[in-house]
Scaffold this active site. Structure first.
Site, short mmCIF file in Angstrom:
data_model
loop_
_atom_site.label_atom_id
_atom_site.label_comp_id
_atom_site.label_asym_id
_atom_site.label_seq_id
_atom_site.Cartn_x
_atom_site.Cartn_y
_atom_site.Cartn_z
N GLY B 13 75.53 43.38 32.85
CA GLY B 13 74.70 42.38 32.19
C GLY B 13 75.41 41.03 32.20
O GLY B 13 76.26 40.78 33.05
N LYS B 207 82.25 44.39 12.93
CA LYS B 207 83.46 43.62 13.20
C LYS B 207 84.39 43.62 12.00
O LYS B 207 85.61 43.75 12.13
CB LYS B 207 83.07 42.20 13.58
CG LYS B 207 82.25 42.14 14.88
CD LYS B 207 81.56 40.79 15.04
CE LYS B 207 80.69 40.73 16.29
NZ LYS B 207 79.82 39.54 16.30
#
Lengths: 436, 436
Positions: B13, B207
């Site tokens: 991608g 995260k």
């Protein structure tokens, strides 16, 4: 767990004592992270008897720190003595030549002798690390040479001297003049008794030369840093900048341009006008910040405490953790013999906007003289502001500040040449560029 | 120069293609820094025929990316497929179990399965790296686990989701409402068609869980992240915050407190009010920034692009350079079996100031009801502002915003319990804390 990493510590000033305190306080956690304990084996300082608030009784003492190089029980020497030459350099050479690792916070020594020391380190396969030499506690050497390692670095710049930044911030918030604020900073311990290296851009120049070598793969060239400082900045300049939407910061900036097979390395430390919305404008007090612009990552910013015992000790011990973990990067990111020579870039070609402040005798015709010189040098004036009235016959010198449109630096330089010797100017003009 | 580091790339991608472009453009420079070239050997993606603007003809193609694990000509697998489970996880497990290194940008996978993967990596002595999984191009994993390795980390917080920050910045500059700005962001490619993970704090939570484990040496615990997002924030909240000297930012924040031998880990993603002079207030658009506070280094700030092909590829390749250089840090900074379990901290004990916004029916007595509940819960009100006039009998619901004095979060929670079911409130109150 592997064998301890055994260190000898030269220099027990604030940073040296800070390293001992840090290792005592965080030793367990560091051992867990490093995979082995960091053990202080020996220490050395000028005065053995001085009370430093840390217990030295469990460490061997050496009166002559170069003796560390001969000790079989030492893996890494930590040099916190300072000074570009003299005992620090003697110790560094002897330790590396003897195959011991070296960790140092000594920016002057690395800026002047970094390549020689890196060669010794590579020949001995000994680690050489100096994170604490640039921007105190900020891991910017690591961020640049490892974190941004995938990028061609296009530009690196930042606030590299905490003392200057503290003084500029104070001038900004209090409206007071340079001399006043410097005296206060000295009284508070933010500036040294002889502040020359800090306020004249030398210290920032040491750090910039190191960063430039890492960023561009060029040989360290401190001699080519064009350094000026903040001592000529007046409260009126700061007020003027503020009115224009800028703050003044002492910036170290480097970039490197390859033309005709030659690297043209630009390294400058100077006060710049920084737009108030720029991240560096928000960097107040003794804080440091470094921006690295990479060709894929874009703009990275690293910010933190630029000095002080805790932050500097943090950087010194981070280097020791790296060594304990077996991280074996070359001292200058790539082998020292692969660093290429550069030639100093001609600043005259650089295009930017400039703030030029003239101190003029209060006499008729001075504005015409200045604007004529600008016109004759091809410099386009964007705005001109004067404090006081130079043509109304008063006695005090007055300030005239000009902001130019973008143009080559050679234009402003030429205009100032044309004005040289003019009886209208009572002081050398002060030129500060605007960060674009 | 040593043998090439041979990689296989799964997923082509934007980021995968970005890695190929970066390696093509900066390959020589990377080889000089890493001491060896990084060579792409094989690639895999869903659609072989798709035009990605990069030439794939020199790489082997695998329809099944898990085949990388069996290739003798591959040292490191780069996983850029995404998704917490499924093919990405299957590939990661197989590669690491087979002794191949793994570099991934997959925050969801690391947040959910990081410990399992780290165990596999440690058992195989294979490197596992995921710099690109947190804060895009910013080397914050490195900054935290290496640069700040000498410190006990006291707190870590930051702006970890570029989409949310872009939307909040736009709401701030345009005065427009959430839904409008989101639609624009989707049209511009700053937000995905299904933006739930970004705007509801899930992505930032992934995260944060990773950063918390690294910062505190605790076992990854994504399930314990208290995550909320920005979808309930209105233009009026942003205007209100601004009037008080604050901006609104979606912040991920973690700290860890040891009491009675137990680690109490606090992990929250939520919109906070940030003082305009705070460094995070200046972080606009899709930029990310992380602050780590260490017990010796003080406050470190890392800032840069949080997403995008170039920055993410920069982080992926930085990991590859580390591996090529032989940097062998444990995947979670210390051996996975030394990470300790934690229990979620009780947020009720936390003291801070809060902004509470009520949407109230326009009827008499509502302010008295709210203030009585606050009083009964022991919450001290610093200021109260209302938009519109709740007691003048109009038809539109109006907003009442309260800022409390500092107090435990349990107080505000109790006040809201007391108000539950009140016919005066037409929507659930929105609580945002102030960054201190």
């Amino acid at each position: 767990m592997a064998d301890n990493l055994r260190i000898a510590l030269a220099g027990l000033g604030t940073v040296g004592a800070g390293v001992l305190r840090l290792l005592a306080e965080n030793g367990d956690l560091i051992a867990a992270r490093a995979g082995r304990a960091i053990e202080v084996v020996a220490v050395s300082a000028r005065d053995r008897g001085k009370d430093r608030g840390v217990d030295l009784s469990s460490y061997a003492w050496e009166d002559d720190m170069t003796a560390f190089a001969g000790r079989d029980d030492v893996d890494v020497v930590v040099e916190l003595v300072g000074g570009s030459d003299g005992p620090a350099l003697a110790l560094a050479r002897k330790a590396l030549a003897g195959g011991k690792g070296l960790v140092t916070a000594n920016k002057a020594m690395v800026a002047h002798h970094g390549l020689e020391l890196a060669r010794l380190a590579e020949a001995s396969e000994a680690p050489l690390r100096y994170e604490a030499a640039v921007a105190g506690g900020i891991p910017v050497i690591k961020g640049l040479s490892e974190g941004a390692a995938a990028n061609r670095i296009e530009r690196i710049y930042g606030i590299l001297n905490g003392t200057s930044n503290y003084i500029l911030s104070k001038m900004e918030t209090t409206g007071r003049d340079f001399g006043d604020v410097l005296s206060d900073a000295q009284a508070l311990g933010y500036a040294e008794a002889d502040p020359t290296f800090d306020i004249e851009g030398v210290d920032a120049g040491h750090k910039l030369a190191i960063l430039a070598s890492l960023a561009f793969g060029t040989q360290l060239d401190f001699a080519a840093v064009d350094a000026s400082g903040i001592s000529r900045i007046r409260a009126a300049d700061i007020a003027q900048a503020r009115a224009l939407g800028y703050v003044i910061r002492l910036i170290g900036l480097a970039d490197c341009d390859e033309r005709d097979g030659t690297r043209h390395l630009f390294q400058r430390v100077a006060p710049y006008l920084v737009p108030v919305r720029h991240p560096l404008a928000a960097v107040d007090g003794p804080t440091n910040a470094v921006v690295a612009e990479g060709n894929h990552v874009g703009r990275l910013l690293f910010q933190g405490a630029g000095a002080g015992d805790g932050p500097t000790a943090s950087a010194v011990v981070a280097d020791l953790v790296d060594i304990a973990r077996g991280n074996r990067m070359a001292p200058f990111s790539q082998p020292v013999d692969s660093l290429v020579a550069s030639t100093p870039a001609d600043p005259g070609d650089r295009r930017n906007r400039a703030y030029v402040r003239f101190t003029v005798a209060d006499r008729a015709g001075v504005l015409a003289e200045i604007t004529a010189a600008m016109r004759d040098a091809g410099v386009s004036i964007e705005s001109m502001i004067q404090h006081g009235h130079p043509e109304d016959g008063g006695e005090e010198p007055v300030l005239v500040a000009i902001v130019t449109h973008e143009g080559p630096e050679s234009g402003v330089a030429r205009a100032l040449e044309l004005l040289e010797g003019s009886p209208a100017l009572v002081d050398e003009p002060l030129v500060m560029r605007l960060v674009g």
